[in-house]
Every structure is written in structure tokens, then in C-alpha cells.
Write an enzyme that holds these catalytic residues in place. Structure first.
Site, PDB file in Angstrom:
ATOM      1  CE  LYS A  83      -4.555  -0.258   2.186  1.00  0.00           C
ATOM      2  NZ  LYS A  83      -5.265  -0.005   3.454  1.00  0.00           N
TER       3      LYS A  83
HETATM    4  O1  G3P Z   1      -8.689   0.773   4.599  1.00  0.00           O
HETATM    5  C1  G3P Z   1      -8.897   2.084   5.050  1.00  0.00           C
HETATM    6  C2  G3P Z   1      -9.816   2.072   6.215  1.00  0.00           C
HETATM    7  O2  G3P Z   1      -9.302   1.213   7.227  1.00  0.00           O
HETATM    8  C3  G3P Z   1     -10.042   3.450   6.779  1.00  0.00           C
HETATM    9  O3  G3P Z   1     -11.260   3.408   7.452  1.00  0.00           O
HETATM   10  O4  G3P Z   1     -12.996   4.185   9.011  1.00  0.00           O
HETATM   11  O5  G3P Z   1     -10.571   4.838   9.360  1.00  0.00           O
HETATM   12  O6  G3P Z   1     -11.867   5.822   7.463  1.00  0.00           O
HETATM   13  P1  G3P Z   1     -11.688   4.614   8.388  1.00  0.00           P
END
Ligand code: G3P
Length: 215
Positions: A83
Site C-alpha cells: 500500500k
Molecule cells: O482501509 C482504510 C480504512 O481502514 C479506513 O477506514 O474508518 O478509518 O476511514 P476509516
């Protein structure tokens, strides 16, 4: 649409893999920090549970260190996808890594323009963060739709991997928008299984089944 789990928790991943619907896993520094584990060990544990693309994030911000880090991480396992955050250095790294046959998932994508540039640089995946866009009052699903439409129009092989999924409805919307993949937190994946009418129906069937002789 392929379903990935968005977690670094190995028990959640084992539970999800048992459903037979999990095609891969995405991790990031925040998800790994929650587990308090050794990075490589946990990624290899995940590779042993899910036979599919496993995203592991690089944190270097300068090009040469980022390339070296990505090559190191990619060498951990054949299923590892590195990533790389979107940005100028990120694009330079994607171009170089793609030329070396290393698959890159470009993360922290928030616009179709960013997705287009990452795809042109050779990314295997782009990850628009729909939840964070919605949190900012923007339309996260529009970035999914626009990216899918652009990639289709110009036959770009890069896959749109919807990330920052916050609820079961997001998954339906991602599928309708044509996302190639949605990466889903464990709680949302298991929420997708449930429906109160299913529970009620099972209750009624079990009750009525008592009225005839069992097999
Ligand atoms: O893969 C990206 C994800 O884990 C981010 O999620 O909820 O932190 O925006 P969030």
C-alpha cells in the site's frame, strides 16, 4: 464484487474466512497499531489464513526509502500487495514498483483525478475512502462511480477498491456503483449476514416444525 476484510485482527480474519466469502485483506498502520504485533509476523499470519491479496502499507515518505520498504514488504509473501499513499512521491514509486512487477494498492484516494493518475502510473488497486469523504460532507460513492466509469472507458486494468466502508448499506452501494472490491470491517461483514425478518422466519419455522414428526 470481491470482498476483502479491512482489519489486522487475526481472530476476526479467521472468523470471516470461515464464511467462504473473503477474497483478501487490507491492513494499514492504524489497524496494525491496534493489535500491538510484529508487522511482518502478522502479515504472514494473515497470508496463511486468506489465500488472496493482502495489503500491507509502506510508511516511508521519500522515494528511495519508500521503494526499498516496498520491495522488502512485497518479498514477504507472493500475495502481499504494497500500500502506497497517493502523492507525488507515491506516483513515482508506483511507476517504478509496477515496472518491477510489484502490485501496489494506492491508498488515501479522495478524488477520481487521484484515482486516474494512480491507474496511469500502474497501480493494481486504488482505494477511495468513502467514509472519510462522507464525513467531510462530500459524496464518497460518487468517487467510486466516477473512477469505475473512467477506468472502464479507457480500459484501465486498475481495480477500484472501496475503502473506509462504515456500514452494510455502503457495501450494497459499492456493488451497485461497480466497485471491483470493497474492503469491509469485521463488524460490517457480520452485520451483512443479519436481518430481523430472517431471525423471525427461523423462529416461526422452528415453532411449526414441532407440529410434525422429525426425520
Ligand atoms: O482501509 C482504510 C480504512 O481502514 C479506513 O477506514 O474508518 O478509518 O476511514 P476509516
Amino acid at each position: 464484487m470481491r470482498i476483502f476484510m479491512d482489519t489486522a485482527n487475526i481472530e476476526e480474519i479467521r472468523r470471516g474466512a470461515a464464511l467462504g466469502v473473503v477474497d483478501g485483506v487490507t491492513t494499514n498502520p492504524s489497524l496494525l497499531a491496534r493489535e500491538g504485533v510484529q508487522y511482518r509476523d502478522r502479515v504472514l499470519e494473515i497470508c496463511a489464513v486468506v489465500n488472496g491479496p493482502i495489503s500491507a502499507e509502506c510508511i516511508s515518505t521519500e522515494l528511495e526509502p519508500l521503494l526499498a520498504e516496498a520491495r522488502r514488504i512485497a518479498a514477504w509473501h507472493e500475495n502481499v500487495v504494497v500500500k502506497v499513499p497517493m502523492g507525488e512521491v507515491g506516483l513515482q514509486a508506483i511507476k517504478q514498483l509496477a515496472s518491477e512487477g510489484i502490485k501496489v494498492n494506492t491508498t488515501l484516494i479522495f478524488s477520481a483525478n487521484q484515482a486516474l493518475l494512480a491507474a496511469k502510473a500502474g497501480a493494481a488497486y486504488v482505494s477511495p475512502f468513502i467514509g472519510r469523504l462522507n464525513d467531510a460532507g462530500q459524496d464518497g460513492m460518487a468517487v467510486i462511480r466516477e473512477s469505475v466509469r473512467i477506468f472502464d472507458a479507457f480500459h484501465l486494468p486498475t481495480q477500484v477498491l472501496a475503502a473506509s466502508v462504515r456500514g452494510a448499506r455502503d457495501v450494497t452501494e459499492c456493488a451497485l456503483a461497480g466497485a471491483h472490491v470493497a474492503t469491509i470491517p469485521s463488524a460490517v461483514l457480520f452485520q451483512m449476514i443479519q436481518h430481523p425478518l430472517t431471525d423471525k422466519g427461523i423462529e416461526i419455522f422452528l415453532r411449526d416444525a414441532q407440529k410434525y414428526s422429525p426425520v
